[in-house]
Scaffold this active site. Structure first.
Site, PDB file in Angstrom:
ATOM      1  N   THR A 146       0.813  -1.219   0.000  1.00 38.57           N
ATOM      2  CA  THR A 146       0.000   0.000   0.000  1.00 38.57           C
ATOM      3  C   THR A 146       0.841   1.262   0.000  1.00 38.57           C
ATOM      4  OG1 THR A 146      -1.745  -1.169   1.214  1.00 38.57           O
ATOM      5  CG2 THR A 146      -1.853   1.234   1.180  1.00 38.57           C
TER       6      THR A 146
ATOM      7  N   ALA B 125      10.483  -9.994   4.195  1.00 35.55           N
ATOM      8  CA  ALA B 125      11.561  -9.161   4.738  1.00 35.55           C
ATOM      9  C   ALA B 125      11.057  -8.234   5.831  1.00 35.55           C
ATOM     10  CB  ALA B 125      12.201  -8.350   3.611  1.00 35.55           C
ATOM     11  N   ASP B 126       9.820  -7.766   5.704  1.00 37.39           N
ATOM     12  CA  ASP B 126       9.263  -6.879   6.724  1.00 37.39           C
ATOM     13  C   ASP B 126       9.143  -7.590   8.065  1.00 37.39           C
ATOM     14  OD1 ASP B 126       7.379  -8.530   5.453  1.00 37.39           O
ATOM     15  OD2 ASP B 126       5.712  -7.183   5.890  1.00 37.39           O
TER      16      ASP B 126
END
EC number: 2.7.1.33
Length: 271
Positions: A10, A110-111
């Site tokens: 987003t 990865a977040d």
């Protein structure tokens, strides 16, 4: 200055750090909408416009992207426009210092990895990280900093938009806290289901984690909220302890510094 880049489905968030280690400080951040069609040149133009006079002061870049097409363009952008600057892209093969104790480590976003790293760094305790983004991720981090897994649910906007688009009599509503859990009109009813419903979802998952894992049953466990919708949902929860709005940017900083330290250690015998 270190530029951190957090690309999600987003939004894209940029963070600018001065100093390093214990002396590091996030001095500015920016937010923009993600467009999966953006090219490397367009990204560079926007980034440089936001950074302004700081552009020439960038000494390093640490980035992640959950959108593969944007990750490819960021890689091109860094080579083309910041080729002289050390950079780290958090992707499979990059050392983060977070053991991934799951079936397929390459599938972990990865977040979620950098959030786990930052949570362990900040609290040095068993942590449950709740990231309110496009999806709602509940990530479980051991006292040793190991990523143990977690749960992924639809995000607040996705759920609300799906309800409106799939129901002929319902429309999209503003996602704000209603005056009561008992809505007096259709809009309030939808807002109640979204806000209080997601708070209940988070509380339910956190309680199940604490019940299922003995190491997470004690009072030393820290439940951390982050992500765009954390300010809306967190006050309605009963299990979340802390709000860390810059958790991902902090994790990106830590990954960069760890990789730079490792590179320095490899070079030192030859110097």
């Amino acid at each position: 200055m270190l530029l951190t880049v957090d690309v999600r489905n987003t939004n894209i968030v940029l963070g600018l750090f001065t100093g390093s280690g214990e002396h590091s400080k996030l001095v500015q951040d920016w937010r923009m909408r993600t467009d999966a069609r953006m090219t490397a040149d367009e990204l560079a133009l926007i980034f440089r416009g936001l950074l302004g006079a700081h552009t020439d002061q960038i000494t390093g870049v640490s980035a992640l992207s959950t959108v593969p097409s944007v990750l490819r363009e960021i890689r091109v952008m860094l080579t083309r426009y910041w080729g002289h600057v050390p950079h780290v892209l958090v992707e499979p093969g990059v050392r983060t210092g977070v053991p991934l104790l799951v079936d397929n480590p390459k599938e972990v976003g990865a977040d979620r990895i950098v959030n786990s790293l930052a949570a362990h760094h900040l609290y040095d305790a068993p942590c449950i990280v709740v990231d309110f983004g496009t999806s709602t991720c509940v990530d479980v981090v051991s006292a040793k900093g190991e990523f143990l897994g977690g749960a992924i649910a639809p995000g607040l906007e996705i759920s609300s938009d799906a309800l409106a688009s799939q129901s002929a009599a319902l429309r999209k509503v503003e996602l704000v806290r209603p005056r009561s859990v008992v809505g007096k009109n259709t809009v309030e009813c939808m807002q109640s289901g979204a806000v209080f419903g997601f708070a209940g979802l988070v509380d339910g998952l956190v309680r199940r984690v604490r019940k299922e894992l003995p190491a997470f049953s004690g009072s030393d466990v820290v439940v951390i909220a982050t992500g765009d919708r954390a300010p809306l949902i967190m006050p309605e929860t009963e299990t979340v302890d802390e709000h860390e709005p810059d958790l991902t940017l902090e994790g990106l900083r830590l990954v960069y510094e760890r990789n730079q330290a490792r590179r320095g250690a490899r070079r030192s015998p030859l110097e």
